[in-house]
Design a protein around this motif. Structure first.
Motif, PDB file in Angstrom:
ATOM      1  N   ALA A 204       1.662  -0.733  13.230  1.00  0.00           N
ATOM      2  CA  ALA A 204       2.259   0.992  13.417  1.00  0.00           C
ATOM      3  C   ALA A 204       4.044   0.846  13.017  1.00  0.00           C
ATOM      4  CB  ALA A 204       2.142   1.167  14.872  1.00  0.00           C
ATOM      5  N   SER A 205       4.452  -0.197  13.357  1.00  0.00           N
ATOM      6  CA  SER A 205       5.958  -0.297  13.093  1.00  0.00           C
ATOM      7  C   SER A 205       6.322  -0.446  11.572  1.00  0.00           C
ATOM      8  CB  SER A 205       6.297  -1.625  13.783  1.00  0.00           C
ATOM      9  OG  SER A 205       7.738  -1.765  13.471  1.00  0.00           O
ATOM     10  N   ILE A 206       5.518  -1.361  10.753  1.00  0.00           N
ATOM     11  CA  ILE A 206       5.895  -1.529   9.489  1.00  0.00           C
ATOM     12  C   ILE A 206       5.528  -0.125   8.564  1.00  0.00           C
ATOM     13  CG2 ILE A 206       3.572  -2.496   8.745  1.00  0.00           C
ATOM     14  CD1 ILE A 206       7.066  -3.083   7.196  1.00  0.00           C
ATOM     15  N   ASN A 207       4.459   0.517   9.298  1.00  0.00           N
ATOM     16  CA  ASN A 207       4.259   2.005   8.500  1.00  0.00           C
ATOM     17  C   ASN A 207       5.242   3.087   8.744  1.00  0.00           C
ATOM     18  OD1 ASN A 207       1.468   2.233   7.006  1.00  0.00           O
ATOM     19  ND2 ASN A 207       0.744   1.018   8.824  1.00  0.00           N
ATOM     20  N   VAL A 208       6.128   2.808  10.133  1.00  0.00           N
ATOM     21  CA  VAL A 208       7.136   3.744  10.464  1.00  0.00           C
ATOM     22  C   VAL A 208       8.598   3.100   9.124  1.00  0.00           C
ATOM     23  CG1 VAL A 208       9.049   4.446  11.681  1.00  0.00           C
ATOM     24  CG2 VAL A 208       6.674   4.256  12.469  1.00  0.00           C
ATOM     25  N   TRP A 209       8.549   1.915   9.210  1.00  0.00           N
ATOM     26  CA  TRP A 209       9.460   1.401   8.373  1.00  0.00           C
ATOM     27  C   TRP A 209       9.374   1.930   6.856  1.00  0.00           C
ATOM     28  CZ3 TRP A 209      14.291   0.361   9.831  1.00  0.00           C
ATOM     29  CH2 TRP A 209      14.305  -0.339  10.936  1.00  0.00           C
ATOM     30  N   ASN A 210       8.030   1.845   6.475  1.00  0.00           N
ATOM     31  CA  ASN A 210       7.551   2.151   5.141  1.00  0.00           C
ATOM     32  C   ASN A 210       7.906   3.696   4.800  1.00  0.00           C
ATOM     33  OD1 ASN A 210       4.806   0.078   4.998  1.00  0.00           O
ATOM     34  ND2 ASN A 210       6.775  -0.507   4.497  1.00  0.00           N
ATOM     35  N   ARG A 211       7.898   4.528   5.937  1.00  0.00           N
ATOM     36  CA  ARG A 211       7.927   5.978   5.540  1.00  0.00           C
ATOM     37  C   ARG A 211       9.453   6.162   5.260  1.00  0.00           C
ATOM     38  NH1 ARG A 211       3.036   4.657   5.908  1.00  0.00           N
ATOM     39  NH2 ARG A 211       1.382   6.504   6.209  1.00  0.00           N
ATOM     40  N   PHE A 212      10.424   5.585   6.167  1.00  0.00           N
ATOM     41  CA  PHE A 212      11.920   5.415   5.974  1.00  0.00           C
ATOM     42  C   PHE A 212      12.270   5.170   4.538  1.00  0.00           C
ATOM     43  CE2 PHE A 212      12.102   6.304  10.512  1.00  0.00           C
ATOM     44  CZ  PHE A 212      12.795   7.319  10.495  1.00  0.00           C
ATOM     45  N   GLY A 213      11.600   3.798   4.153  1.00  0.00           N
ATOM     46  CA  GLY A 213      11.949   3.160   2.966  1.00  0.00           C
ATOM     47  C   GLY A 213      11.689   4.020   1.926  1.00  0.00           C
TER      48      GLY A 213
ATOM     49  N   LEU B 295      -5.631   0.764   9.075  1.00  0.00           N
ATOM     50  CA  LEU B 295      -4.475   1.622   9.942  1.00  0.00           C
ATOM     51  C   LEU B 295      -3.585   2.292   9.006  1.00  0.00           C
ATOM     52  CD1 LEU B 295      -4.091  -0.546  13.091  1.00  0.00           C
ATOM     53  CD2 LEU B 295      -5.612   1.483  12.731  1.00  0.00           C
ATOM     54  N   THR B 296      -3.263   1.660   8.033  1.00  0.00           N
ATOM     55  CA  THR B 296      -2.548   2.336   6.910  1.00  0.00           C
ATOM     56  C   THR B 296      -3.079   3.102   6.123  1.00  0.00           C
ATOM     57  OG1 THR B 296      -1.302   0.076   6.853  1.00  0.00           O
ATOM     58  CG2 THR B 296      -0.931   1.670   5.005  1.00  0.00           C
ATOM     59  N   LEU B 297      -4.354   3.177   5.811  1.00  0.00           N
ATOM     60  CA  LEU B 297      -5.301   3.944   4.888  1.00  0.00           C
ATOM     61  C   LEU B 297      -6.008   4.928   5.860  1.00  0.00           C
ATOM     62  CD1 LEU B 297      -6.327   1.723   2.177  1.00  0.00           C
ATOM     63  CD2 LEU B 297      -4.303   3.324   2.114  1.00  0.00           C
ATOM     64  N   LEU B 298      -5.419   5.522   6.975  1.00  0.00           N
ATOM     65  CA  LEU B 298      -6.115   6.336   7.927  1.00  0.00           C
ATOM     66  C   LEU B 298      -7.026   7.322   7.393  1.00  0.00           C
ATOM     67  CD1 LEU B 298      -3.899   6.364  10.847  1.00  0.00           C
ATOM     68  CD2 LEU B 298      -5.937   5.459  11.041  1.00  0.00           C
TER      69      LEU B 298
ATOM     70  N   GLN C 242      10.103  -6.521  -0.631  1.00  0.00           N
ATOM     71  CA  GLN C 242      10.851  -7.417  -1.146  1.00  0.00           C
ATOM     72  C   GLN C 242      11.696  -8.148   0.276  1.00  0.00           C
ATOM     73  OE1 GLN C 242      11.745  -9.103  -3.456  1.00  0.00           O
ATOM     74  NE2 GLN C 242      13.881  -9.780  -3.519  1.00  0.00           N
ATOM     75  N   HIS C 243      11.787  -7.169   1.293  1.00  0.00           N
ATOM     76  CA  HIS C 243      12.282  -7.609   2.544  1.00  0.00           C
ATOM     77  C   HIS C 243      11.190  -8.524   3.200  1.00  0.00           C
ATOM     78  CE1 HIS C 243      14.280  -7.749   6.382  1.00  0.00           C
ATOM     79  NE2 HIS C 243      13.265  -7.255   6.889  1.00  0.00           N
TER      80      HIS C 243
ATOM     81  N   ILE D 237       0.849  -1.196   0.039  1.00  0.00           N
ATOM     82  CA  ILE D 237       0.374   0.149  -0.036  1.00  0.00           C
ATOM     83  C   ILE D 237       0.840   1.200  -0.030  1.00  0.00           C
ATOM     84  CG2 ILE D 237      -1.628   1.496   1.432  1.00  0.00           C
ATOM     85  CD1 ILE D 237      -2.979  -1.199   2.329  1.00  0.00           C
ATOM     86  N   ASN D 238       1.775   1.106   0.869  1.00  0.00           N
ATOM     87  CA  ASN D 238       2.972   2.236   0.860  1.00  0.00           C
ATOM     88  C   ASN D 238       3.627   2.769  -0.400  1.00  0.00           C
ATOM     89  OD1 ASN D 238       1.424   3.470   3.247  1.00  0.00           O
ATOM     90  ND2 ASN D 238       2.620   1.846   4.711  1.00  0.00           N
ATOM     91  N   GLY D 239       3.965   1.596  -1.062  1.00  0.00           N
ATOM     92  CA  GLY D 239       4.911   1.607  -2.267  1.00  0.00           C
ATOM     93  C   GLY D 239       6.250   1.801  -1.727  1.00  0.00           C
ATOM     94  N   CYS D 240       6.651   0.831  -0.817  1.00  0.00           N
ATOM     95  CA  CYS D 240       8.088   0.776  -0.498  1.00  0.00           C
ATOM     96  C   CYS D 240       8.732  -0.459  -0.760  1.00  0.00           C
ATOM     97  CB  CYS D 240       8.164   0.750   1.329  1.00  0.00           C
ATOM     98  SG  CYS D 240       9.869   0.446   1.851  1.00  0.00           S
TER      99      CYS D 240
END
Length: 159
Positions: free
Chosen positions: A131-140, A99-102, A57-58, A49-52
């Motif tokens: 919540a954690s994966i959404n944070v990782w996605n923001r960085f990635g 939660l990802t598409l708030l 891949q991870h 969804i977040n396009g990371c």
């Protein structure tokens, strides 16, 4: 073609304290006993969804190592249309999307569905994993981290 603005390893080097905090948040759900395969499906779906690309891949690679069926990995993007997912997985994926598409918000029916499948404690830890994966996605996504390569021994095309 987009190029990395920075790399995953750079994040670990530049902000090790932030890296450790995000990493720890992502690990508590599994430590609390939530199924690791389910958590990988959730993380994969949020990353799609977040396009990371890095996170997609991870989590595909981690899912494969954990034995998640290949069909589930291929169909997680269209999980609503695929009967291969259990009621528990469907509830977790619906909760992940909500939660990802708030900005879209979500109704009581999604909350009721996830409550039927998860205890209060499990739901809290599932929410922490999302919540954690959404944070990782923001960085990635922000830094366009280069997706990890598949290990050569596990790559059928390399044979």
């Amino acid at each position: 073609m987009s190029h990395a603005r920075s790399e995953y390893e750079d994040f670990k080097r530049i902000a090790p304290d932030a890296y450790e905090l995000v990493l720890a948040l992502g690990q508590v759900a599994a430590k609390a006993g939530l199924d690791k395969q389910l958590l990988e499906l959730v993380k994969l779906r949020a990353s799609q969804i977040n396009g990371c690309a890095f996170c997609v891949q991870h989590h595909v690679l981690l899912s494969e190592r954990l034995g998640v069926p290949v069909d589930k990995l291929h169909l997680v993007a269209v999980w609503r249309e695929a009967p291969i997912f259990s009621a528990r997985e469907r509830a977790a994926l619906a909760w992940t999307e909500a939660l990802t598409l708030l900005p879209d918000g979500f109704g009581d029916e999604i909350y009721a569905e996830v409550q039927r499948e998860f205890s209060e404690t499990e739901l809290t830890y599932l929410t922490s994993a999302i919540a954690s994966i959404n944070v990782w996605n923001r960085f990635g996504a922000a830094y366009r981290w280069t997706p990890p390569k598949r290990p050569a021994a596990a790559n059928p095309a390399a044979s």
